[in-house]
Design a protein around this motif. Sequence first.
Motif, PDB file in Angstrom:
ATOM      1  N   LEU A 128       0.838  -1.188   0.000  1.00  0.00           N
ATOM      2  CA  LEU A 128       0.000   0.000   0.000  1.00  0.00           C
ATOM      3  C   LEU A 128       0.872   1.236   0.000  1.00  0.00           C
ATOM      4  O   LEU A 128       1.930   1.253   0.576  1.00  0.00           O
ATOM      5  CB  LEU A 128      -0.891   0.007   1.252  1.00  0.00           C
ATOM      6  CG  LEU A 128      -1.849  -1.182   1.384  1.00  0.00           C
ATOM      7  CD1 LEU A 128      -2.569  -1.101   2.717  1.00  0.00           C
ATOM      8  CD2 LEU A 128      -2.839  -1.205   0.252  1.00  0.00           C
ATOM      9  N   GLY A 129       0.402   2.276  -0.615  1.00  0.00           N
ATOM     10  CA  GLY A 129       1.165   3.505  -0.668  1.00  0.00           C
ATOM     11  C   GLY A 129       0.425   4.532  -1.495  1.00  0.00           C
ATOM     12  O   GLY A 129      -0.770   4.410  -1.722  1.00  0.00           O
ATOM     13  N   PRO A 130       1.106   5.566  -1.998  1.00  0.00           N
ATOM     14  CA  PRO A 130       0.434   6.597  -2.760  1.00  0.00           C
ATOM     15  C   PRO A 130      -0.021   6.125  -4.129  1.00  0.00           C
ATOM     16  O   PRO A 130      -0.759   6.821  -4.796  1.00  0.00           O
ATOM     17  CB  PRO A 130       1.506   7.692  -2.891  1.00  0.00           C
ATOM     18  CG  PRO A 130       2.789   6.961  -2.752  1.00  0.00           C
ATOM     19  CD  PRO A 130       2.519   5.847  -1.794  1.00  0.00           C
ATOM     20  N   GLU A 131       0.396   4.929  -4.535  1.00  0.00           N
ATOM     21  CA  GLU A 131      -0.050   4.405  -5.804  1.00  0.00           C
ATOM     22  C   GLU A 131      -1.008   3.248  -5.573  1.00  0.00           C
ATOM     23  O   GLU A 131      -0.956   2.562  -4.557  1.00  0.00           O
ATOM     24  CB  GLU A 131       1.148   3.934  -6.638  1.00  0.00           C
ATOM     25  CG  GLU A 131       2.118   5.060  -6.956  1.00  0.00           C
ATOM     26  CD  GLU A 131       3.288   4.564  -7.772  1.00  0.00           C
ATOM     27  OE1 GLU A 131       3.374   3.351  -8.014  1.00  0.00           O
ATOM     28  OE2 GLU A 131       4.112   5.405  -8.162  1.00  0.00           O
ATOM     29  N   THR A 132      -1.874   2.983  -6.544  1.00  0.00           N
ATOM     30  CA  THR A 132      -2.857   1.934  -6.412  1.00  0.00           C
ATOM     31  C   THR A 132      -2.182   0.575  -6.315  1.00  0.00           C
ATOM     32  O   THR A 132      -1.256   0.288  -7.044  1.00  0.00           O
ATOM     33  CB  THR A 132      -3.814   1.955  -7.608  1.00  0.00           C
ATOM     34  OG1 THR A 132      -4.444   3.228  -7.657  1.00  0.00           O
ATOM     35  CG2 THR A 132      -4.879   0.883  -7.492  1.00  0.00           C
ATOM     36  N   ALA A 133      -2.673  -0.290  -5.405  1.00  0.00           N
ATOM     37  CA  ALA A 133      -2.206  -1.662  -5.292  1.00  0.00           C
ATOM     38  C   ALA A 133      -3.430  -2.551  -5.320  1.00  0.00           C
ATOM     39  O   ALA A 133      -4.128  -2.699  -4.327  1.00  0.00           O
ATOM     40  CB  ALA A 133      -1.424  -1.866  -4.001  1.00  0.00           C
ATOM     41  N   GLY A 134      -3.746  -3.116  -6.482  1.00  0.00           N
ATOM     42  CA  GLY A 134      -4.963  -3.883  -6.634  1.00  0.00           C
ATOM     43  C   GLY A 134      -6.157  -2.975  -6.469  1.00  0.00           C
ATOM     44  O   GLY A 134      -6.292  -1.970  -7.161  1.00  0.00           O
ATOM     45  N   ASP A 135      -7.054  -3.326  -5.528  1.00  0.00           N
ATOM     46  CA  ASP A 135      -8.245  -2.512  -5.286  1.00  0.00           C
ATOM     47  C   ASP A 135      -8.066  -1.542  -4.134  1.00  0.00           C
ATOM     48  O   ASP A 135      -9.008  -0.895  -3.707  1.00  0.00           O
ATOM     49  CB  ASP A 135      -9.445  -3.428  -5.003  1.00  0.00           C
ATOM     50  CG  ASP A 135      -9.836  -4.240  -6.225  1.00  0.00           C
ATOM     51  OD1 ASP A 135      -9.654  -3.723  -7.340  1.00  0.00           O
ATOM     52  OD2 ASP A 135     -10.305  -5.381  -6.058  1.00  0.00           O
ATOM     53  N   GLU A 182      -5.900   1.661  -2.129  1.00  0.00           N
ATOM     54  CA  GLU A 182      -5.076   2.832  -2.386  1.00  0.00           C
ATOM     55  C   GLU A 182      -5.049   3.704  -1.134  1.00  0.00           C
ATOM     56  O   GLU A 182      -6.054   3.811  -0.427  1.00  0.00           O
ATOM     57  CB  GLU A 182      -5.683   3.608  -3.560  1.00  0.00           C
ATOM     58  CG  GLU A 182      -4.968   4.867  -3.957  1.00  0.00           C
ATOM     59  CD  GLU A 182      -5.701   5.572  -5.095  1.00  0.00           C
ATOM     60  OE1 GLU A 182      -5.038   6.080  -5.994  1.00  0.00           O
ATOM     61  OE2 GLU A 182      -6.940   5.607  -5.057  1.00  0.00           O
ATOM     62  N   VAL A 183      -3.886   4.295  -0.836  1.00  0.00           N
ATOM     63  CA  VAL A 183      -3.771   5.228   0.283  1.00  0.00           C
ATOM     64  C   VAL A 183      -3.182   6.525  -0.244  1.00  0.00           C
ATOM     65  O   VAL A 183      -2.107   6.534  -0.842  1.00  0.00           O
ATOM     66  CB  VAL A 183      -2.868   4.673   1.413  1.00  0.00           C
ATOM     67  CG1 VAL A 183      -2.745   5.697   2.548  1.00  0.00           C
ATOM     68  CG2 VAL A 183      -3.422   3.361   1.951  1.00  0.00           C
ATOM     69  N   ARG A 184      -3.917   7.604  -0.037  1.00  0.00           N
ATOM     70  CA  ARG A 184      -3.441   8.939  -0.420  1.00  0.00           C
ATOM     71  C   ARG A 184      -3.129   9.724   0.842  1.00  0.00           C
ATOM     72  O   ARG A 184      -3.956   9.835   1.743  1.00  0.00           O
ATOM     73  CB  ARG A 184      -4.509   9.675  -1.236  1.00  0.00           C
ATOM     74  CG  ARG A 184      -4.840   9.017  -2.558  1.00  0.00           C
ATOM     75  CD  ARG A 184      -3.784   9.306  -3.591  1.00  0.00           C
ATOM     76  NE  ARG A 184      -4.105   8.704  -4.882  1.00  0.00           N
ATOM     77  CZ  ARG A 184      -3.390   8.851  -5.976  1.00  0.00           C
ATOM     78  NH1 ARG A 184      -2.288   9.577  -5.923  1.00  0.00           N
ATOM     79  NH2 ARG A 184      -3.729   8.269  -7.096  1.00  0.00           N
ATOM     80  N   VAL A 185      -1.937  10.286   0.904  1.00  0.00           N
ATOM     81  CA  VAL A 185      -1.483  10.999   2.103  1.00  0.00           C
ATOM     82  C   VAL A 185      -1.211  12.453   1.758  1.00  0.00           C
ATOM     83  O   VAL A 185      -0.562  12.755   0.746  1.00  0.00           O
ATOM     84  CB  VAL A 185      -0.199  10.351   2.677  1.00  0.00           C
ATOM     85  CG1 VAL A 185       0.306  11.130   3.882  1.00  0.00           C
ATOM     86  CG2 VAL A 185      -0.458   8.896   3.042  1.00  0.00           C
ATOM     87  N   HIS A 186      -1.730  13.371   2.589  1.00  0.00           N
ATOM     88  CA  HIS A 186      -1.403  14.783   2.415  1.00  0.00           C
ATOM     89  C   HIS A 186      -1.311  15.456   3.781  1.00  0.00           C
ATOM     90  O   HIS A 186      -1.900  14.992   4.760  1.00  0.00           O
ATOM     91  CB  HIS A 186      -2.419  15.502   1.523  1.00  0.00           C
ATOM     92  CG  HIS A 186      -3.827  15.487   2.052  1.00  0.00           C
ATOM     93  ND1 HIS A 186      -4.708  14.444   1.811  1.00  0.00           N
ATOM     94  CD2 HIS A 186      -4.504  16.379   2.815  1.00  0.00           C
ATOM     95  CE1 HIS A 186      -5.869  14.714   2.389  1.00  0.00           C
ATOM     96  NE2 HIS A 186      -5.770  15.866   3.003  1.00  0.00           N
ATOM     97  N   GLU A 187      -0.535  16.527   3.835  1.00  0.00           N
ATOM     98  CA  GLU A 187      -0.312  17.241   5.078  1.00  0.00           C
ATOM     99  C   GLU A 187      -1.263  18.421   5.202  1.00  0.00           C
ATOM    100  O   GLU A 187      -1.625  19.062   4.216  1.00  0.00           O
ATOM    101  CB  GLU A 187       1.136  17.737   5.149  1.00  0.00           C
ATOM    102  CG  GLU A 187       2.168  16.608   5.194  1.00  0.00           C
ATOM    103  CD  GLU A 187       3.579  17.118   5.407  1.00  0.00           C
ATOM    104  OE1 GLU A 187       3.729  18.319   5.698  1.00  0.00           O
ATOM    105  OE2 GLU A 187       4.516  16.311   5.295  1.00  0.00           O
ATOM    106  N   THR A 188      -1.652  18.706   6.441  1.00  0.00           N
ATOM    107  CA  THR A 188      -2.463  19.868   6.743  1.00  0.00           C
ATOM    108  C   THR A 188      -1.786  20.648   7.861  1.00  0.00           C
ATOM    109  O   THR A 188      -0.750  20.224   8.396  1.00  0.00           O
ATOM    110  CB  THR A 188      -3.876  19.461   7.195  1.00  0.00           C
ATOM    111  OG1 THR A 188      -3.803  18.853   8.492  1.00  0.00           O
ATOM    112  CG2 THR A 188      -4.507  18.479   6.209  1.00  0.00           C
ATOM    113  N   SER A 189      -2.371  21.762   8.238  1.00  0.00           N
ATOM    114  CA  SER A 189      -1.781  22.576   9.300  1.00  0.00           C
ATOM    115  C   SER A 189      -1.848  21.886  10.655  1.00  0.00           C
ATOM    116  O   SER A 189      -1.096  22.225  11.567  1.00  0.00           O
ATOM    117  CB  SER A 189      -2.503  23.933   9.375  1.00  0.00           C
ATOM    118  OG  SER A 189      -3.885  23.734   9.617  1.00  0.00           O
TER     119      SER A 189
END
Length: 220
Positions: A133-140, A142-149
């Motif tokens: 798992l990571g920022p790219e799709t792995a099978g079905d 997906e994990v998207r990570v972004h920073e906030t304040s």
Amino acid sequence: MHEDFLALRFPADPREVAPVRHQLREWLQDSGFDEDEASDLVLAVSEAVNNSVEHAYPAPARGTVEVRARVVRDGTVDVDVTDHGQWRIPPPALTMRGRGLLLMRESVDEVVIDRSARGTTVRLRRSRSPVTLGPETAGDCEVRVHETSSGVVAVVRGDVPAQAGPSLRRTLTTAARGGTVPLTVDLTELGSDTAGVQQALHAVAEALEAAGNRLTVRTR
């Protein structure tokens, strides 16, 4: 012929750490672990070995460190790092707020520290990752990570079967920098298979709490 068991015993000397890393990496790769998986284990074992070398035998005491690794039937590898010294003051890297322990938690599936009058054993467990798992799709999944304040937000999308739980835990722990920044996990886009989610969230919440932070979970 490759052995499914590795046993190393060496003086508690900083000069011994690099050869141990090299031997462990070769053994892991011969055992079928890919480069990334082997690197994660070598990093975690190095942290444990360094702590034994630096803290188990206060000068002028001398002693040894043992590394024992084995591959079990399901492909999981268990590694024990053992010393026989007496810890006068628990080192920061092996306290719940220490960066060393957080690095171990980022790198492997399970970390257990057993201290006794006979010494300290750090037990590390890591399985091969059938799903990455990571920022790219792995099978079905997906994990998207972004920073906030106010910290880091990780959006988990798609199915997370049970076998993907350890990979999800590592991804989320890394996103939270080992627990050193607050983490929000958004589960509003999960698929129908969520068997691997709860165990991953529980482990990540423990790492965050240990570092004085908290896990926030968003659901539907």
